[in-house]
Each structure stands twice: as C-alpha cells, then as structure tokens.
Motif scaffolding. Structure first.
Motif, PDB file in Angstrom:
ATOM      1  N   THR A   4      92.314 -85.186   4.526  1.00  0.00           N
ATOM      2  CA  THR A   4      93.454 -84.244   4.424  1.00  0.00           C
ATOM      3  C   THR A   4      93.182 -82.991   4.882  1.00  0.00           C
ATOM      4  N   ALA A   7      97.672 -76.839   5.048  1.00  0.00           N
ATOM      5  CA  ALA A   7      98.923 -76.735   5.974  1.00  0.00           C
ATOM      6  C   ALA A   7      98.547 -75.481   6.724  1.00  0.00           C
ATOM      7  N   ASP A  11     102.539 -73.175   6.273  1.00  0.00           N
ATOM      8  CA  ASP A  11     102.799 -72.999   5.013  1.00  0.00           C
ATOM      9  C   ASP A  11     103.954 -71.895   4.869  1.00  0.00           C
ATOM     10  N   VAL A  72      97.793 -81.854   3.593  1.00  0.00           N
ATOM     11  CA  VAL A  72      98.612 -82.577   4.162  1.00  0.00           C
ATOM     12  C   VAL A  72      97.734 -83.844   4.793  1.00  0.00           C
TER      13      VAL A  72
END
Length: 96
Positions: A4, A7, A11, A72
C-alpha cells in the motif's frame, strides 16, 4: 503494509485544509491591515477572528491527514458484479 501507499496530496483533507488556510491568511491580513469597520460588527474585528478560525480549522484538517493517512492498495481485485460497469460488447452473429 508493503503493498500500500499513502494517498498524500490526493487526500481530500489536504485540499480542504489548504484552501481554508489560504482563505484564513487572506482574512487575517485584511483584519490586520484593512479598516476593521468596528461599527458594522459591534466592536469586533470580524476579518481577524474569522481568519484565525479558518487557519485553525485548516491546520486541523492538514494535521488530521498527516496523523491518520489513507492507505491506497496497489492491487485491486477486478469487480465482476458491479451493475454500474458496462457489460462486454456483444458480437454480431454471422448470417447463415
């Protein structure tokens, strides 16, 4: 969380926080340098206090996005049961 990433600038809390902070700086400068027109606001420098409040709230949004980032995933499984996605195109049958 090796698969991951954060963001980051995408964001929405960063966008909202920076927008509020920019408006806060503008109002703060107007409250400091412009005529406060205290008779219209009941003796309160409204631009100054609104600018300070916007800076605090904007800073809160930016701090929130830094302290609790959104992660993400790199890979997202393909969705086959989403009714909003268009189905595959139908092939025309050859005429016999």
């Amino acid at each position: 969380m090796a698969d991951t990433h954060k963001a980051g600038a995408f964001d929405i809390r960063n966008v909202i926080g920076m927008l509020l902070a920019v408006y806060g700086v503008i109002l703060l400068l107007m409250g400091v340098f412009a005529d406060p027109e205290l008779e219209k606001t009941g003796g309160v420098n409204a631009n100054l206090w609104a600018g300070l409040a916007l800076l605090v709230v904007g800073g809160g949004f930016v701090a929130w996005s830094r302290l609790k980032p959104i992660y993400v995933p790199e890979d997202v499984a393909e969705v086959h049961d989403d009714p909003t996605r268009p189905g595959p195109k139908k092939q025309k049958r050859p005429k016999a």
